[in-house]
Design an enzyme around this catalytic site. Structure first.
Site, mmCIF file in Angstrom:
data_model
loop_
_atom_site.group_PDB
_atom_site.id
_atom_site.type_symbol
_atom_site.label_atom_id
_atom_site.label_comp_id
_atom_site.label_asym_id
_atom_site.label_seq_id
_atom_site.Cartn_x
_atom_site.Cartn_y
_atom_site.Cartn_z
ATOM 1 N N GLN A 1 0.800 -1.075 -0.043
ATOM 2 C CA GLN A 1 0.023 0.009 -0.007
ATOM 3 C C GLN A 1 0.882 1.302 0.011
ATOM 4 O O GLN A 1 1.823 1.284 0.856
ATOM 5 C CB GLN A 1 -0.907 0.062 1.255
ATOM 6 C CG GLN A 1 -1.920 -1.134 1.284
ATOM 7 C CD GLN A 1 -3.298 -0.679 0.291
ATOM 8 O OE1 GLN A 1 -3.111 0.173 -0.349
ATOM 9 N NE2 GLN A 1 -4.062 -1.620 0.256
ATOM 10 N N TYR B 1 -6.116 -12.280 -1.439
ATOM 11 C CA TYR B 1 -5.261 -11.155 -1.869
ATOM 12 C C TYR B 1 -4.457 -10.703 -1.110
ATOM 13 O O TYR B 1 -4.647 -9.578 -0.565
ATOM 14 C CB TYR B 1 -6.470 -10.173 -2.550
ATOM 15 C CG TYR B 1 -7.428 -10.870 -3.496
ATOM 16 C CD1 TYR B 1 -7.390 -10.784 -4.678
ATOM 17 C CD2 TYR B 1 -8.595 -11.322 -2.978
ATOM 18 C CE1 TYR B 1 -8.260 -11.417 -5.644
ATOM 19 C CE2 TYR B 1 -9.419 -11.837 -3.806
ATOM 20 C CZ TYR B 1 -9.301 -11.853 -5.062
ATOM 21 O OH TYR B 1 -10.482 -12.155 -5.885
ATOM 22 N N GLU C 1 -2.464 -15.628 -2.709
ATOM 23 C CA GLU C 1 -1.972 -14.546 -3.584
ATOM 24 C C GLU C 1 -1.448 -14.760 -4.937
ATOM 25 O O GLU C 1 -0.885 -15.909 -4.949
ATOM 26 C CB GLU C 1 -0.887 -13.731 -2.662
ATOM 27 C CG GLU C 1 -0.018 -12.803 -3.502
ATOM 28 C CD GLU C 1 -0.531 -11.515 -4.386
ATOM 29 O OE1 GLU C 1 -1.425 -10.996 -3.525
ATOM 30 O OE2 GLU C 1 -0.231 -11.271 -5.366
ATOM 31 N N ASP D 1 -9.387 -8.433 -0.362
ATOM 32 C CA ASP D 1 -8.952 -7.119 -0.563
ATOM 33 C C ASP D 1 -8.388 -7.340 -2.223
ATOM 34 O O ASP D 1 -7.115 -7.209 -2.586
ATOM 35 C CB ASP D 1 -7.565 -6.731 0.363
ATOM 36 C CG ASP D 1 -6.925 -5.416 0.157
ATOM 37 O OD1 ASP D 1 -7.482 -4.657 -0.711
ATOM 38 O OD2 ASP D 1 -5.871 -5.365 0.715
ATOM 39 N N CYS E 1 -10.844 -1.054 -3.359
ATOM 40 C CA CYS E 1 -10.158 0.151 -3.946
ATOM 41 C C CYS E 1 -11.026 0.736 -5.202
ATOM 42 O O CYS E 1 -10.544 1.705 -5.985
ATOM 43 C CB CYS E 1 -8.798 -0.054 -4.340
ATOM 44 S SG CYS E 1 -8.584 -1.435 -5.620
HETATM 45 N N1 SAH Z 1 -3.806 -7.360 0.981
HETATM 46 C C1 SAH Z 1 -2.705 -6.765 0.436
HETATM 47 C C2 SAH Z 1 -2.599 -6.697 -1.127
HETATM 48 C C3 SAH Z 1 -3.785 -6.166 -1.656
HETATM 49 S S1 SAH Z 1 -3.614 -5.621 -3.326
HETATM 50 C C4 SAH Z 1 -2.381 -5.451 1.154
HETATM 51 O O1 SAH Z 1 -3.054 -4.843 1.761
HETATM 52 O O2 SAH Z 1 -1.215 -5.029 0.998
HETATM 53 C C5 SAH Z 1 -4.304 -6.765 -4.067
HETATM 54 C C6 SAH Z 1 -3.189 -8.211 -4.197
HETATM 55 O O3 SAH Z 1 -4.028 -9.077 -5.031
HETATM 56 C C7 SAH Z 1 -2.085 -7.688 -4.917
HETATM 57 O O4 SAH Z 1 -1.029 -8.130 -4.267
HETATM 58 C C8 SAH Z 1 -2.376 -8.784 -6.242
HETATM 59 O O5 SAH Z 1 -0.916 -9.356 -6.624
HETATM 60 C C9 SAH Z 1 -3.342 -9.836 -5.969
HETATM 61 N N2 SAH Z 1 -3.998 -10.450 -7.104
HETATM 62 C C10 SAH Z 1 -4.471 -9.779 -8.199
HETATM 63 N N3 SAH Z 1 -5.109 -10.915 -8.875
HETATM 64 C C11 SAH Z 1 -5.341 -11.940 -8.053
HETATM 65 C C12 SAH Z 1 -6.152 -13.162 -8.112
HETATM 66 N N4 SAH Z 1 -6.917 -13.266 -9.021
HETATM 67 N N5 SAH Z 1 -5.729 -13.942 -7.173
HETATM 68 C C13 SAH Z 1 -5.274 -13.783 -5.966
HETATM 69 N N6 SAH Z 1 -4.158 -12.381 -5.824
HETATM 70 C C14 SAH Z 1 -4.427 -11.717 -6.774
#
Ligand code: SAH
Length: 456
Positions: free
Chosen positions: A288, A317, A338, A386, A413
């Site tokens: 973030q 995620y 992830e 997320d 987001c």
């Molecule tokens: N929760 C974490 C990351 C959120 S951002 C934080 O707060 O920092 C969203 C994340 O989802 C990213 O790391 C991205 O790489 C991942 N992502 C995107 N598409 C995805 C999918 N289909 N399955 C799993 N993860 C995914």
């Protein structure tokens, strides 16, 4: 064929601004035809020049203001709007927060068709500037030297910028310094049209608490003349730099990063702290960009989850594991998944350095891993999601419902996809009980929301 349109390019009108688009543009209507106008706020009367007139809507530019809104604040630099770096920089901060709350209200009624739930006032930032811990800056050759800045909105025309307003000032300074060093070593700037030259982007990440910096030099060719020497000089002149990476992107593309990367100096990651725990962050991992507000976001999410020692939590995620590891001490078990393998390596490492042992991580698409866990009989009491802007895959929602958790905490987001997914959960037996916008991106139009959904 003769152009039948009422409104034409280069015409001038006097209009009243009636709304602010979700991207922060003033909206006026001329006999029902919408015109989007930069740097114009609701209630203002302006003289506008039509820049572009499409079939359904057009774009205009303010020539002069006949009245100004009390919600207006002095704009530090016009380029903040022109580049889209800070599209709300002309709106007072309290009004930005109200604007974001209203965005969420709109999608909840228009997309989710849920009107019972109150949208709480947006949680703002004490000092809503200079917060970004990451920058991705294009480098070009202009007038015989290297130039850095931002593209003009909807174009690839580079506007040179030194003060990015919303980035940590140390990052702004580092961009200028790295550019000077590259210049000294006569590294050639990238030419997008011809796909020539070497340096495409400078990416900088800086730990908000640790002050550790990573510099990623995105190059077109793997062979980088004096690359290591340059990296050494970057470290010597900017002592906060603990990592210089080279990322190679040979393609003619808008995508910033290529697949291949190399360490030019130091290590391949930086560390930072979040809610008292330490995290390793690699170049390809998501992190973030507003650390202070992320802490408020996670605290809200944890308060909504009302965690108990018996809880089994899925952190979907998960990125580098920040949410799950922040709450692992309070629950029985955390499962995280992830897509990016480097991020999961970071998450596993982060569990280790924070001595958290009740977590399990897997690499994969959230929807695929979720289905597998559901078939294995994993029964979470709380699911935290997320996702990126496109929201949840419907298969993910189906597996989540099969697992029948008491609570789902949705961090979003993108209010529009959140509202769509909230509708799906409501139809499958959940109720949206709390919705809290948190301002992670002051001065921009981006809206972050945390919501609590509970099983009936
Ligand atoms: N929760 C974490 C990351 C959120 S951002 C934080 O707060 O920092 C969203 C994340 O989802 C990213 O790391 C991205 O790489 C991942 N992502 C995107 N598409 C995805 C999918 N289909 N399955 C799993 N993860 C995914």
């Amino acid at each position: 064929m003769k152009d039948q349109r009422l409104i034409k390019k280069n015409e001038r009108y006097t209009v009243e601004i009636i709304d602010l688009s979700y991207e922060g543009m003033g909206v006026a209507k001329i006999e029902g035809y919408p015109l989007f106008i930069e740097n114009a706020l609701p209630g203002e009367r302006v003289e506008v020049l039509v820049l572009k007139a499409g079939n359904k809507f057009g774009y205009g530019k303010v020539e002069s203001w006949l009245t100004k809104s009390p919600a207006r604040q002095p704009l530090k630099d016009n380029r903040l709007l022109r580049t889209g770096i800070a599209p709300l920089a002309h709106l007072k901060y309290e009004d930005q927060l109200a604007f974001k709350q209203k965005q969420v209200e709109n999608v909840m009624s228009k997309i989710a068709h849920i009107s019972e739930v109150e949208i709480l006032p947006t949680i703002g930032m004490d000092v809503p500037v200079g917060y970004r811990n990451k920058a991705q800056i294009p480098v070009r050759r202009m007038n015989g030297r290297l130039a850095t800045g931002f593209y003009k909105k909807n174009s690839h025309d580079l506007v040179e910028i030194e003060d990015y307003y919303i980035q940590e000032p140390a990052i702004d300074q580092a961009i200028a310094r790295v550019r000077e060093i590259l210049q000294r070593f006569q590294v050639r700037g990238y030419n997008e049209v011809k796909n020539e030259g070497q340096i495409r982007h400078i990416i900088i990440r800086r730990g908000h608490y640790s002050h550790e910096m990573m510099v990623v030099l995105v190059t077109r060719k793997e062979k980088f003349f004096k690359g290591r020497e340059i990296a050494q000089v970057i470290h010597e002149e900017i002592p906060e730099v603990v990592s210089v990476m080279q990322n190679i992107n040979e393609e003619k593309t808008n995508v910033i990063l290529g697949d291949k990367e190399k360490i030019l100096y130091g290590r391949s990651y930086i560390e930072d702290q979040l809610l008292g725990k330490t995290y390793r962050i690699s170049a390809k991992s998501f992190y973030q960009v507003n650390t202070q507000q992320t802490e408020k976001l996670y605290q809200t999410a944890m308060a909504f989850a009302q965690l108990e020692k018996k809880d089994v939590v899925i952190d979907a995620y998960s990125g580098i594991g920040t949410i799950g590891l922040s709450l692992a001490d309070r629950v029985k078990k955390v499962y995280g998944m992830e897509l990016i393998p480097e991020a999961i390596e970071d998450a596993q490492f982060n569990a280790l350095i924070n001595k958290v042992t009740n977590v399990h991580y897997e690499v994969g698409k959230a929807e695929t891993v979720m289905k597998k866990w559901q078939e294995k009989g994993i029964k979470p009491s709380v699911i935290i999601v997320d996702p990126p802007r496109k929201g949840l895959d419907h298969k993910f929602i189906e597996s989540a419902i099969e697992m029948s958790p008491e609570k789902i905490v949705y961090i979003s987001c993108n209010p529009a996809t959140f509202a769509r997914d909230a509708r799906a959960f409501v139809e499958l037996g959940y109720e949206v009980s709390k919705v809290q916008p948190v301002d992670l991106f002051p001065q921009t139009h981006h809206v972050e929301t945390v919501a609590l959904l509970q099983r009936h």
